[in-house]
Design a protein around this motif. Structure first.
Motif, PDB file in Angstrom:
ATOM      1  N   ARG A  79     -40.393 -52.717-116.197  1.00 37.34           N
ATOM      2  CA  ARG A  79     -40.493 -52.660-117.656  1.00 37.34           C
ATOM      3  C   ARG A  79     -41.788 -51.992-118.062  1.00 37.34           C
ATOM      4  NH1 ARG A  79     -41.214 -59.148-119.008  1.00 37.34           N
ATOM      5  NH2 ARG A  79     -43.364 -59.380-118.220  1.00 37.34           N
ATOM      6  N   THR A  90     -41.083 -58.256-124.493  1.00 38.98           N
ATOM      7  CA  THR A  90     -40.628 -57.062-125.211  1.00 38.98           C
ATOM      8  C   THR A  90     -41.103 -55.802-124.494  1.00 38.98           C
ATOM      9  OG1 THR A  90     -40.590 -58.170-127.353  1.00 38.98           O
ATOM     10  CG2 THR A  90     -40.807 -55.768-127.360  1.00 38.98           C
ATOM     11  N   VAL A 136     -39.354 -51.686-122.755  1.00 40.65           N
ATOM     12  CA  VAL A 136     -38.210 -50.919-122.271  1.00 40.65           C
ATOM     13  C   VAL A 136     -38.037 -51.285-120.798  1.00 40.65           C
ATOM     14  CG1 VAL A 136     -37.238 -48.648-121.831  1.00 40.65           C
ATOM     15  CG2 VAL A 136     -38.603 -49.048-123.897  1.00 40.65           C
ATOM     16  N   GLN A 150     -33.948 -50.956-124.295  1.00 37.86           N
ATOM     17  CA  GLN A 150     -34.924 -51.739-125.070  1.00 37.86           C
ATOM     18  C   GLN A 150     -34.552 -53.216-125.095  1.00 37.86           C
ATOM     19  OE1 GLN A 150     -37.843 -50.584-126.741  1.00 37.86           O
ATOM     20  NE2 GLN A 150     -38.228 -52.787-126.959  1.00 37.86           N
ATOM     21  N   THR A 207     -36.155 -56.521-127.103  1.00 39.16           N
ATOM     22  CA  THR A 207     -37.111 -56.953-128.111  1.00 39.16           C
ATOM     23  C   THR A 207     -36.940 -58.448-128.344  1.00 39.16           C
ATOM     24  OG1 THR A 207     -37.045 -54.791-129.207  1.00 39.16           O
ATOM     25  CG2 THR A 207     -37.963 -56.631-130.453  1.00 39.16           C
TER      26      THR A 207
END
Length: 121
Positions: A38, A90, A92, A116, A118
């Protein structure tokens, strides 16, 4: 050619859960290690979890006990079950796989396009 396609991201409240999937397709002979990374804004990409073909796993300390990585070798797919999500999760999320292609003598690492995730507080 080889493709990794991720799915399952989105917006979730803190404490909630998401399940990411990543399916590899193409001229694949075998897949060795698979993993999830990530990257949050302004930060370096980091390993979240990895899984070897035999099933052994490793996790970043920040996600131990909350995230679970698994794979289905028959489907060339890796999953990431994310529970008790926090706003700091949070980012990507990227799938990575070490793949031996038809016509190749050695495996190469491939990346998905990123998805993504979030987590709202």
């Amino acid at each position: 050619q080889v493709q990794l396609v991720e799915s399952g991201g989105g917006l979730v409240q803190a404490g909630g859960s998401l399940r990411l999937s990543c399916a590899a397709s193409g001229s694949i002979i075998s897949i060795n290690a698979m993993g999830w990374y990530r990257q949050a804004p302004g930060k370096q990409r980091e390993l979240v979890a990895g899984i070897r073909r035999g099933g052994s796993t490793n996790y970043a300390d920040s996600v131990k006990g909350r995230f679970t990585i698994s794979r289905d070798n028959a489907k060339n797919t890796v999953y990431l079950q994310m529970n008790s999500l926090k706003p700091e999760d949070t980012a990507v999320y990227y799938c990575n796989a070490d793949i031996l292609r038809r016509g190749s003598y050695y495996s190469v690492g491939y990346w998905g396009q990123g998805i993504q995730v979030t987590v709202s507080s």
